[in-house]
Design an enzyme around this catalytic site. Structure first.
Site, PDB file in Angstrom:
ATOM      1  N   GLN A   8      19.473 -21.846  19.089  1.00  0.00           N
ATOM      2  CA  GLN A   8      19.651 -21.722  20.542  1.00  0.00           C
ATOM      3  C   GLN A   8      19.951 -23.079  21.199  1.00  0.00           C
ATOM      4  OE1 GLN A   8      16.229 -20.722  23.320  1.00  0.00           O
ATOM      5  NE2 GLN A   8      17.437 -18.879  23.558  1.00  0.00           N
TER       6      GLN A   8
ATOM      7  N   ASP B 209      10.741 -29.063   7.272  1.00  0.00           N
ATOM      8  CA  ASP B 209      10.193 -29.417   5.956  1.00  0.00           C
ATOM      9  C   ASP B 209       9.719 -28.186   5.179  1.00  0.00           C
ATOM     10  OD1 ASP B 209      10.658 -31.964   6.907  1.00  0.00           O
ATOM     11  OD2 ASP B 209       8.569 -32.340   7.420  1.00  0.00           O
TER      12      ASP B 209
ATOM     13  N   GLU C   8       7.774 -20.948  14.219  1.00  0.00           N
ATOM     14  CA  GLU C   8       9.209 -21.222  14.196  1.00  0.00           C
ATOM     15  C   GLU C   8       9.694 -21.442  12.764  1.00  0.00           C
ATOM     16  OE1 GLU C   8      10.369 -24.156  17.088  1.00  0.00           O
ATOM     17  OE2 GLU C   8      12.487 -24.057  16.547  1.00  0.00           O
TER      18      GLU C   8
ATOM     19  N   ARG D  17      16.298 -16.078  21.370  1.00  0.00           N
ATOM     20  CA  ARG D  17      14.902 -15.975  21.790  1.00  0.00           C
ATOM     21  C   ARG D  17      14.780 -16.005  23.312  1.00  0.00           C
ATOM     22  NH1 ARG D  17      11.395 -19.552  23.657  1.00  0.00           N
ATOM     23  NH2 ARG D  17      12.606 -21.390  23.100  1.00  0.00           N
TER      24      ARG D  17
ATOM     25  N   LEU E 154      14.936 -32.113  27.547  1.00  0.00           N
ATOM     26  CA  LEU E 154      15.303 -31.019  28.428  1.00  0.00           C
ATOM     27  C   LEU E 154      15.112 -31.289  29.919  1.00  0.00           C
ATOM     28  CD1 LEU E 154      16.270 -28.605  26.934  1.00  0.00           C
ATOM     29  CD2 LEU E 154      14.163 -27.440  27.517  1.00  0.00           C
TER      30      LEU E 154
ATOM     31  N   THR F 195      14.801 -28.836  33.032  1.00  0.00           N
ATOM     32  CA  THR F 195      14.617 -27.380  33.133  1.00  0.00           C
ATOM     33  C   THR F 195      15.635 -26.735  34.071  1.00  0.00           C
ATOM     34  OG1 THR F 195      13.250 -26.808  35.033  1.00  0.00           O
ATOM     35  CG2 THR F 195      12.168 -27.952  33.250  1.00  0.00           C
ATOM     36  N   GLU F 196      15.751 -25.414  33.897  1.00  0.00           N
ATOM     37  CA  GLU F 196      16.643 -24.607  34.715  1.00  0.00           C
ATOM     38  C   GLU F 196      16.321 -24.742  36.200  1.00  0.00           C
ATOM     39  OE1 GLU F 196      17.811 -21.450  31.769  1.00  0.00           O
ATOM     40  OE2 GLU F 196      17.014 -20.268  33.407  1.00  0.00           O
TER      41      GLU F 196
ATOM     42  N   HIS G 199      17.957 -26.452  20.764  1.00  0.00           N
ATOM     43  CA  HIS G 199      16.627 -26.329  21.335  1.00  0.00           C
ATOM     44  C   HIS G 199      15.658 -25.570  20.443  1.00  0.00           C
ATOM     45  CE1 HIS G 199      13.627 -26.065  24.382  1.00  0.00           C
ATOM     46  NE2 HIS G 199      13.760 -24.771  24.577  1.00  0.00           N
TER      47      HIS G 199
ATOM     48  N   HIS H 147      20.315 -25.161  24.807  1.00  0.00           N
ATOM     49  CA  HIS H 147      19.928 -25.162  26.215  1.00  0.00           C
ATOM     50  C   HIS H 147      20.993 -25.952  26.980  1.00  0.00           C
ATOM     51  CE1 HIS H 147      17.632 -25.932  29.848  1.00  0.00           C
ATOM     52  NE2 HIS H 147      16.752 -25.039  29.454  1.00  0.00           N
TER      53      HIS H 147
ATOM     54  N   ARG I 131      22.030 -18.588  30.335  1.00  0.00           N
ATOM     55  CA  ARG I 131      21.914 -19.827  29.582  1.00  0.00           C
ATOM     56  C   ARG I 131      23.051 -20.051  28.585  1.00  0.00           C
ATOM     57  NH1 ARG I 131      16.008 -21.306  27.068  1.00  0.00           N
ATOM     58  NH2 ARG I 131      15.308 -21.422  29.220  1.00  0.00           N
TER      59      ARG I 131
ATOM     60  N   GLY J 144      -0.102 -23.184  12.699  1.00  0.00           N
ATOM     61  CA  GLY J 144      -0.975 -23.678  11.633  1.00  0.00           C
ATOM     62  C   GLY J 144      -2.438 -23.665  12.038  1.00  0.00           C
TER      63      GLY J 144
ATOM     64  N   SER K 251       8.249 -17.959  22.379  1.00  0.00           N
ATOM     65  CA  SER K 251       8.048 -18.825  21.205  1.00  0.00           C
ATOM     66  C   SER K 251       6.579 -19.181  21.053  1.00  0.00           C
ATOM     67  CB  SER K 251       8.912 -20.071  21.284  1.00  0.00           C
ATOM     68  OG  SER K 251       8.635 -20.798  22.452  1.00  0.00           O
TER      69      SER K 251
ATOM     70  N   PHE L 123      10.208 -15.265  34.162  1.00  0.00           N
ATOM     71  CA  PHE L 123      10.911 -16.071  33.174  1.00  0.00           C
ATOM     72  C   PHE L 123      12.206 -15.368  32.779  1.00  0.00           C
ATOM     73  CE2 PHE L 123      10.117 -19.588  30.120  1.00  0.00           C
ATOM     74  CZ  PHE L 123       9.429 -20.399  30.986  1.00  0.00           C
TER      75      PHE L 123
END
Lengths: 344, 567
Positions: free
Chosen positions: B232, B213, B370, B381, B244, B246-247, B346, B234, B278, B15, B386, B118
């Site tokens: 997705q 929304d 999104e 994804r 979350l 993290t990995e 996620h 996680h 994942r 936005g 993202s 990543f």
């Protein structure tokens, strides 16, 4: 595990939340409602408020969004201290609570009330605008996107901590100057201003600084350190405030603001006598004319009550002034060196 | 009110970039951003990892072409290849532009923007600012919008589009501070309201307000939604909050352990163990829970992520955030006790169907981030794509809307529509004849989605899911808003958000039921393989006379032929 202790081993208990209530549509003044709910170990203040809203009283109003301590929505005072409700464990609050098993929840201070725990954030946004809390890039818009500025790790580290700020306004709520003067720039905006000022990509450093040294600006801070103590992201906000002041003195000279002149006069008195020469302090800070216009009535009253400070020649140097001067010089030297190594 | 040229709904990364770009495209336009929170609160702030761009600062041999291929393969070939090309070729430009306006990117030794590896990426191309990348991007964009003088309507809750035939007159929204329903006549409207994965409620890593929304408003106005069934999961979300872990915690050597004390990943991925891909790890944890080998608790069944054997020193130095989060949100210190975790919803791959310029089928209505579905993520994804998506397509949508605004003549929004919205929102919902509690409905929606439209999907479960969602929608008609005040009625807002989630949940469940194959995040036990003959296509969901009607749309192919997806 640590040594067993009754409170630590308890995994569930009844806790009373004493919640500040105020709905401008119906209430002429605020009051508190008590809600007693069962709370498990590991539950946060926000989850408790959610439970109250869902199961007891849907009209209890507060903001919450990410619930992970990064969006800054749920700032509120918990037993008198400004915090994020979502990262505050009920058990931790109870351990320090003066009243057993009671937690008082109130809105942030120094911002206008809207309803219950919700305060108006617009004054903070307005100040961000007033003090140009953005980078005005040295790069013309038309050339953007083509190449990077090369920025050293050292420069990045200068503003890295400051960019942790999530604008939760906990520091705003705890600030002692804002309590007295709502127009004061506020710690969060000083922090952001500092972050912009030390960024080499920015082109309006002078303009921003000129605004910061005006009335209600950087010189109004009294170093109470409440902002830094309360910061939910542990940002050294006072370093930023001192940074702006040093910058102001260095790049604008000491002669253009009462705040910097006041600081200079303090330093000179302390160095010479080990104490203040109060009688001439207002003149040295704000000039003869201002002092006559603003302080004459008070001076007359003080003379009548025989409370005048001694005239300058009568201010004797403090005991042990020689040793003190040595210490003073050493300290000044240290600060200068720190400053230099900081800049490298 | 004077009609706006561009109204942007949502003040996150997409936005704000749209607003900035629209102002840049034509500074004389009347542009406004409307957000239900202060823009700097938006969920973009929660993105930690970074944004992918083939800058080749770290890996000198990285190319846009490789980024394109990684993204298409990661999305299990459901992404539109022309859209992915836009995403990846715009990436270096947009990351540099953000840098030029003040984003504090971490730096490499040669003072260029730092990059790190990543998941799913061939080379390290993820640009970051420590572990607060989204937060610093959002702050930068908000600062720039304040600088440009963008008009913000903060804490306005969007309710509906006012539609006249094939086009819209503008937006109707509720001012939270006053409770008043206000009209925003507009030549163009951009929806950028974020994802819908919060419908899984406490099985979601999302913010409380990620309730879709914008998608729900567009859907009710007859605009199709695309690929809604792709959500997705996680593997490691905290039990109580879904937040979350993290990995990295598994990367450092953490174990996944069930209630029998068994490192169960040995049965699913003998070699990779906890570091399997994942989706596989998520599926394995889910199996343990479904087959009764999880730990029971009032906050749901979970398994253990055990770090205790790593020792205090390693945990304190390499996983300080994980430790802090475990202590803050579970009251558990991972040095002393295992962390209770379970997979968490996620990210929503699906959203409002748009073309590569952000346009929807309705004249003057656009979507980005999104909230929209171009589609660049396909069925799954990749990490780091993202943030990139919201920046690139936020900017494109802002530019397109600003350019096209002049084509559409403004029309006033009829008073009767405001009255109608007021009645719908405030009319019956306070009455004592309404007895349903929104908290219970929301909880049940999350549960039915997690159980029936979760990681593992199967015909009879999905049917049950569709059925239960429609029952919840029926019960919602009797929901009661207990708070009757006008000023900042958060109770009312939560109920309206639930309405949006219910509408969208139906499209997720219906899409998942129809899609008889397994692709990316969508795993059908009864159809375990990808079926390119029947299902290499997008799902479209449209509301016709209050019902979900499913349709389809071909996938735009390009340089890359369909291949089996192996890592």
């Amino acid at each position: 595990m640590t040594a067993p202790n009754d409170q630590h081993n308890e995994t569930k208990k009844d806790v009373t939340f004493r919640v500040f209530r105020f709905n401008p549509q119906v209430d002429s003044k605020s009051y508190f409602d008590d809600y007693t709910i069962p709370v498990e170990r590991g539950v946060t203040v926000l989850r408790s408020l959610n439970y109250i809203k869902e199961h007891i009283d849907a009209s209890v109003s507060f903001r919450a969004f990410c619930q992970a301590g990064i969006c800054g929505s749920c700032g509120m005072r918990v037993n008198g201290l400004s915090k994020l409700a979502c990262t505050t464990q009920v058990w931790d609050v109870l351990a320090k609570s003066r009243e057993k098993d009671i937690i008082k929840v109130e809105p942030l201070r120094n911002l206008p009330f809207i309803k219950d725990l919700i305060v108006d954030m617009d004054p903070l946004v307005d100040k961000m605008k007033q003090y140009s809390n953005w980078i005005d890039s040295t790069m013309p818009e038309a050339s953007m996107g083509k190449k990077e500025f090369l920025i050293s790790e050292e420069e990045f580290l200068r503003y890295d901590k400051a960019t942790d700020c999530i604008l939760c306004a906990s520091c705003v709520s705890e600030c002692s100057i804002l309590r007295a003067n709502k127009e004061y720039v506020s710690p969060a905006v000083l922090l952001k201003s500092y972050r912009m000022n030390v960024d080499s990509r920015d082109s309006i450093h002078e303009k921003r600084l000129a605004e910061l040294v005006k009335d209600h600006g950087v010189w109004d801070c009294t170093h109470c350190y409440r902002c830094q103590e309360t910061c939910v992201k542990s940002i050294p906000i006072m370093d930023a405030i001192h940074g702006i002041r040093e910058d102001a003195i260095e790049s604008r000279g000491v002669k253009d603001t009462s705040g910097s002149k006041h600081a200079e006069a303090f330093m000179s008195d302390i160095e010479k006598k080990g104490k203040l020469v109060e009688a001439t302090l207002p003149i040295r800070t704000n000039g003869v004319l201002w002092t006559l216009q603003n302080l004459l009535p008070m001076a007359v009253k003080m003379i009548m009550k025989r409370r005048t400070p001694p005239p300058p020649p009568l201010v004797k140097s403090a005991k042990g002034i020689k040793i003190f001067r040595g210490m003073f010089r050493e300290m000044t030297e240290h600060v200068k060196q720190d400053h230099k190594s900081h800049k490298k | 009110m004077k009609p706006f040229d561009v109204v942007i709904v949502g003040g996150g990364g997409a936005g704000l970039y749209a607003a900035m770009e629209a102002m840049k495209t034509n500074p004389s336009l009347n542009i406004a951003v409307l957000s239900k929170v202060y823009p700097n609160r938006s969920h973009t702030s929660a993105a930690q990892g970074g944004a992918n761009a083939a800058l080749a600062n770290k890996a000198k041999n990285d190319t846009v072409e490789m980024h394109i291929f990684d993204t298409i393969k990661g999305g299990d070939y459901l992404a539109d290849q022309d859209a992915v090309e836009v995403l990846c070729s715009e990436a270096p430009k947009i990351i540099r532009e953000l840098e030029n306006i003040g984003t504090p990117w971490s730096r490499m030794e040669d003072n260029t923007i730092a990059q790190r590896p990543f998941g799913g990426a061939t080379l390290p191309r993820c640009c970051y600012c420590s572990d607060k990348t989204g937060h610093t991007i959002l702050q930068t964009l908000y600062e720039q919008c304040l600088k440009k003088g963008v008009i913000f309507f903060n804490e306005y809750f969007a309710l509906n589009l006012s539609v006249n035939g094939s086009r819209s007159r503008g937006l109707i929204a509720m001012n939270m501070k006053s409770g008043k329903i206000e009209a925003f006549p507009a030549r163009t409207v951009i929806f950028a309201t974020g994802g819908y994965a919060k419908m899984y409620w406490n099985r979601s890593s999302n913010a409380a307000g990620n309730t879709g929304d914008g998608q729900a408003i567009a859907f009710r106005a007859g605009i199709p939604l695309k690929d809604m069934e792709f959500v997705q999961f996680h593997p490691t979300g905290l039990r109580k909050s879904g937040l979350l872990i993290t990995e990295g915690a598994r990367g450092e050597g953490g174990y996944l352990v069930n209630k029998d004390g068994e490192r169960f990943m040995a049965r699913y991925a003998k070699e990779k163990m906890e570091l399997g891909p994942r989706d596989l790890v998520s599926r394995s944890i889910e199996t343990e829970i479904l087959e009764g080998r999880g730990f029971d608790s009032p906050a749901g069944t979970y398994i253990h992520l055990d770090l205790t054997h790593l020792g205090a020193a390693l945990i304190k130095s390499r996983l300080p955030q994980i430790r802090e989060m475990s202590m803050q949100f579970e009251g558990v210190d991972p040095i002393e006790e295992p962390i209770p975790i379970r997979p968490t919803a996620h990210y929503s791959m699906g959203g409002i169907d748009t073309d590569n310029f952000g346009r929807t089928v309705m004249d003057g209505i656009y979507a980005a981030g999104e909230c929209g579905c171009v589609s660049v993520h396909g069925a799954n994804r990749l990490g780091g794509n993202s943030l990139l998506d919201i920046l690139v397509f936020g900017r494109i949508a802002g530019h397109t809307a600003a350019q096209e605004a002049g084509k559409f003549n403004p029309e006033p929004i009829p008073e009767a529509e405001l009255k109608e919205q007021f009645d719908a929102v405030r009319g019956g919902m306070h009455s004592s004849g309404n007895y349903e509690r929104y908290g219970a409905l929301r909880e049940e929606l999350g549960q039915t989605l997690a159980r029936n439209v979760g990681i593992y999907r199967e015909s009879s479960l999905l049917q049950k899911g569709v059925q239960e969602i429609s029952e919840l929608k029926e019960r919602f008609k009797k929901v009661r808003v207990f708070d009757t005040s006008d000023v900042f009625n958060t109770n009312l807002m939560q109920v309206l958000e639930l309405k949006n989630m219910l509408d969208l949940a139906e499209t997720v469940a219906a899409g998942a039921y129809a899609r008889e194959e397994s692709r990316g995040s969508h795993t059908r036990v009864d159809f375990p393989v990808r079926d390119d003959v029947k299902w290499h296509k997008h799902t479209l969901a449209t509301m016709v006379n209050g019902r979900v009607v499913l349709g389809e749309k071909p996938v735009t192919m390009g340089r890359y032929e369909l291949q089996e997806r192996t890592y």
